[in-house]
Write an enzyme that holds these catalytic residues in place. Structure first.
Site, mmCIF file in Angstrom:
data_model
loop_
_atom_site.group_PDB
_atom_site.id
_atom_site.type_symbol
_atom_site.label_atom_id
_atom_site.label_comp_id
_atom_site.label_asym_id
_atom_site.label_seq_id
_atom_site.Cartn_x
_atom_site.Cartn_y
_atom_site.Cartn_z
ATOM 1 N N GLY A 108 8.114 39.953 45.629
ATOM 2 C CA GLY A 108 8.237 41.398 45.494
ATOM 3 C C GLY A 108 7.185 42.093 46.345
ATOM 4 O O GLY A 108 7.467 43.103 47.009
ATOM 5 N N ASN A 166 5.677 49.264 35.747
ATOM 6 C CA ASN A 166 5.436 47.961 35.142
ATOM 7 C C ASN A 166 4.523 47.988 33.926
ATOM 8 O O ASN A 166 4.481 47.039 33.165
ATOM 9 C CB ASN A 166 4.871 46.988 36.185
ATOM 10 C CG ASN A 166 3.739 47.587 36.978
ATOM 11 O OD1 ASN A 166 3.890 48.622 37.627
ATOM 12 N ND2 ASN A 166 2.582 46.958 36.920
ATOM 13 N N GLN A 183 10.775 46.121 38.359
ATOM 14 C CA GLN A 183 10.873 46.185 36.890
ATOM 15 C C GLN A 183 12.182 46.813 36.417
ATOM 16 O O GLN A 183 12.388 46.978 35.213
ATOM 17 C CB GLN A 183 9.690 46.978 36.311
ATOM 18 C CG GLN A 183 8.339 46.335 36.542
ATOM 19 C CD GLN A 183 8.090 45.094 35.686
ATOM 20 O OE1 GLN A 183 8.810 44.820 34.721
ATOM 21 N NE2 GLN A 183 7.068 44.333 36.035
ATOM 22 N N SER A 238 12.169 41.211 42.782
ATOM 23 C CA SER A 238 11.497 39.913 42.804
ATOM 24 C C SER A 238 12.181 38.921 41.864
ATOM 25 O O SER A 238 12.617 39.295 40.769
ATOM 26 C CB SER A 238 10.044 40.122 42.376
ATOM 27 O OG SER A 238 9.386 38.877 42.243
ATOM 28 N N HIS A 248 10.920 36.327 40.063
ATOM 29 C CA HIS A 248 10.305 35.843 38.822
ATOM 30 C C HIS A 248 10.240 36.878 37.709
ATOM 31 O O HIS A 248 9.765 36.596 36.613
ATOM 32 C CB HIS A 248 8.924 35.221 39.091
ATOM 33 C CG HIS A 248 7.818 36.187 39.362
ATOM 34 N ND1 HIS A 248 6.902 36.543 38.401
ATOM 35 C CD2 HIS A 248 7.475 36.852 40.474
ATOM 36 C CE1 HIS A 248 6.026 37.384 38.931
ATOM 37 N NE2 HIS A 248 6.351 37.592 40.184
ATOM 38 N N THR A 287 11.795 29.668 58.006
ATOM 39 C CA THR A 287 12.967 28.969 57.464
ATOM 40 C C THR A 287 13.241 29.431 56.038
ATOM 41 O O THR A 287 12.328 29.507 55.215
ATOM 42 C CB THR A 287 12.729 27.439 57.496
ATOM 43 O OG1 THR A 287 12.469 27.074 58.846
ATOM 44 C CG2 THR A 287 13.927 26.674 56.974
ATOM 45 N N CYS A 330 -7.659 45.474 34.684
ATOM 46 C CA CYS A 330 -8.681 44.573 34.145
ATOM 47 C C CYS A 330 -8.682 43.242 34.862
ATOM 48 O O CYS A 330 -9.635 42.492 34.764
ATOM 49 C CB CYS A 330 -8.471 44.356 32.655
ATOM 50 S SG CYS A 330 -8.742 45.868 31.715
HETATM 51 C C1 LIG Z 1 5.544 42.019 39.710
HETATM 52 C C2 LIG Z 1 5.670 43.285 40.477
HETATM 53 C C3 LIG Z 1 5.548 43.303 41.879
HETATM 54 C C4 LIG Z 1 5.155 42.091 42.665
HETATM 55 O O1 LIG Z 1 6.138 41.103 42.706
HETATM 56 P P1 LIG Z 1 5.668 39.604 43.096
HETATM 57 O O2 LIG Z 1 6.949 38.866 43.264
HETATM 58 O O3 LIG Z 1 4.849 39.129 41.939
HETATM 59 O O4 LIG Z 1 4.881 39.710 44.348
HETATM 60 C C5 LIG Z 1 5.723 44.494 42.541
HETATM 61 N N1 LIG Z 1 6.032 45.612 41.880
HETATM 62 C C6 LIG Z 1 6.159 45.648 40.540
HETATM 63 C C7 LIG Z 1 6.510 46.932 39.869
HETATM 64 C C8 LIG Z 1 5.980 44.488 39.800
HETATM 65 O O5 LIG Z 1 6.091 44.528 38.466
#
Ligand SMILES: *Cc1c(COP(=O)(O)O)cnc(C)c1O
Length: 384
Positions: free
Chosen positions: A70, A150, A178, A198, A200, A238, A324
């Protein structure tokens, strides 16, 4: 056994996603750029995945760029557009509650001759569209404002901003990391030119991201990674084939199960939040409770240090303000932006729910939190 209420930090990989990836670590290992029969077969699978991902946000397959995260998607969008349109103007508008992937990209551009306006949000965590209109200038080339936040989950009026984009001639990017999987996301309805998400955060693995880029814009964006011209030269390297297969499976599940997911996750979140508000005194919810995604509950426990509560109720996995992570005791920039009492900000925790959480987990977590809050307040000289 821990209880995982931190799905906005990352999600577990859905078993269906995991299983879809396995062949691509084993026999389906060819490079999709190879012209032999194995390579061509993998290319076909990658392109099928691209079509599935595109459909999930109502884009065209050609408008989807796979990348490493992301964060990378946000960087390609913001730096790429800024660099390719700097002859037209050097002004960028963003909000003051963005993820670091966006805000730090903007700061970097500021150090390199661009001017950035960081729009304040109102106390509900949502920007005021009139403030946005006032911030617009003739030399505004790019606007990057997140779809859903987020930390507090609030949803920004991207559609309204999208309607202003053509008239005023700026390019609109939104960080939808999000939002995807938690609400309907349709790029043409939103009127955005670029959108990031993203893997994950949607039950696919860490280390895969998606950038949507409008087909008209695609030929203009300046790449930030140069190399073998994969992904139409916008993100060379790749392709991460197993993860591309994985994120497309995650997207297919969203297409089929979004409404079921939203209903389930929201019922879990609302049940949790309802019990906390009813059963623990001196607590309140941060941000707008209506205009927010279904999975986030950011709660202030007055007269308590959030970190201490996390230690006491250690089996409940949740998050304190993301600032934090820098090791300091600075309250989160998002809570600061919505103007919550600075003392209260130290007692704020984000609980974020997901597809696999259950009501039973909520019952256990609420009991642990209740007992911990009582103990901590009993020790506090400030709490009467
Ligand atoms: C987690 C997050 C990202 C970053 O995504 P990654 O895949 O962890 O680099 C960017 N923007 C928001 C709002 C997120 O919650």
């Amino acid at each position: 056994m821990s209880i995982y209420f931190d799905n906005s930090a990352t999600t577990p990989v859905d078993i269906r996603v995991f299983e879809s990836m396995i062949p691509y670590f084993k026999e389906k290992y060819a490079n999709p750029s190879s012209i032999h029969i194995d390579g061509r077969s993998i290319r076909e699978d990658v392109e099928k995945s691209r079509a599935v991902v595109a459909k999930t946000i109502s884009a065209l397959p050609d408008e989807i760029i796979f990348c490493g995260s992301g964060t990378e998607s946000d960087n390609i969008a913001i730096k790429g557009i800024a660099n390719s349109f700097k002859h037209k103007g050097k002004h960028i508008i963003t909000s003051n509650i963005e993820h670091k992937a966006v805000s730090e990209s903007c700061r970097y551009l500021e150090e390199n001759g661009f001017e950035v306006t960081y729009l304040n949000v109102r106390e509900n965590g949502i920007i005021n569209i009139d403030d946005f209109k006032n911030a617009l200038r003739k030399d505004t080339i790019l606007v990057s404002i997140m779809l859903a936040n987020n930390e507090i989950g609030t949803i920004q009026p991207i559609k309204e901003i999208g309607q202003l984009a053509n008239k005023h001639g700026f390019i609109l990017h939104t960080d939808a990391v999000q939002a995807v999987g938690k609400m309907n996301v349709d790029v043409s309805e939103l009127g955005v030119h670029l959108l990031s998400f993203s893997g994950h955060k949607i039950y696919a693995p860490k280390g895969i991201g998606v950038l949507y880029i409008d087909k008209e814009l695609k030929n203009f964006i300046e790449p930030i990674i140069h190399g073998g011209h994969q992904e139409d030269g916008i993100r060379s390297g790749t392709e991460n084939v197993p993860y591309i297969i994985g994120i497309s499976k995650a997207c297919e599940i969203i297409q089929n199960e979004l409404h079921k997911d939203i209903e389930h996750i929201k019922s879990i979140r609302d049940y949790f939040e309802g019990r906390i508000l009813k059963e623990i005194p001196d607590v309140y919810v941060n941000g707008d409770t209506e205009n927010r995604v279904c999975n986030i509950s950011n709660i202030t426990f007055k007269h308590i240090e959030a970190e201490a509560l996390m230690v006491y109720a250690s089996e409940v996995c949740c998050s304190t303000g993301s600032a934090c992570s820098s090791g300091g005791m600075d309250a989160s920039h998002v809570l600061y932006a919505i103007n919550i009492d600075p003392v209260d900000a130290h007692g704020a925790l984000r609980f974020s729910f997901g597809r696999f959480n259950t009501k039973d987990e909520v019952d256990k977590a609420v009991e642990m939190i209740k007992v911990s809050v009582e103990k901590l307040r009993a020790m506090s000289p400030l709490y009467k």
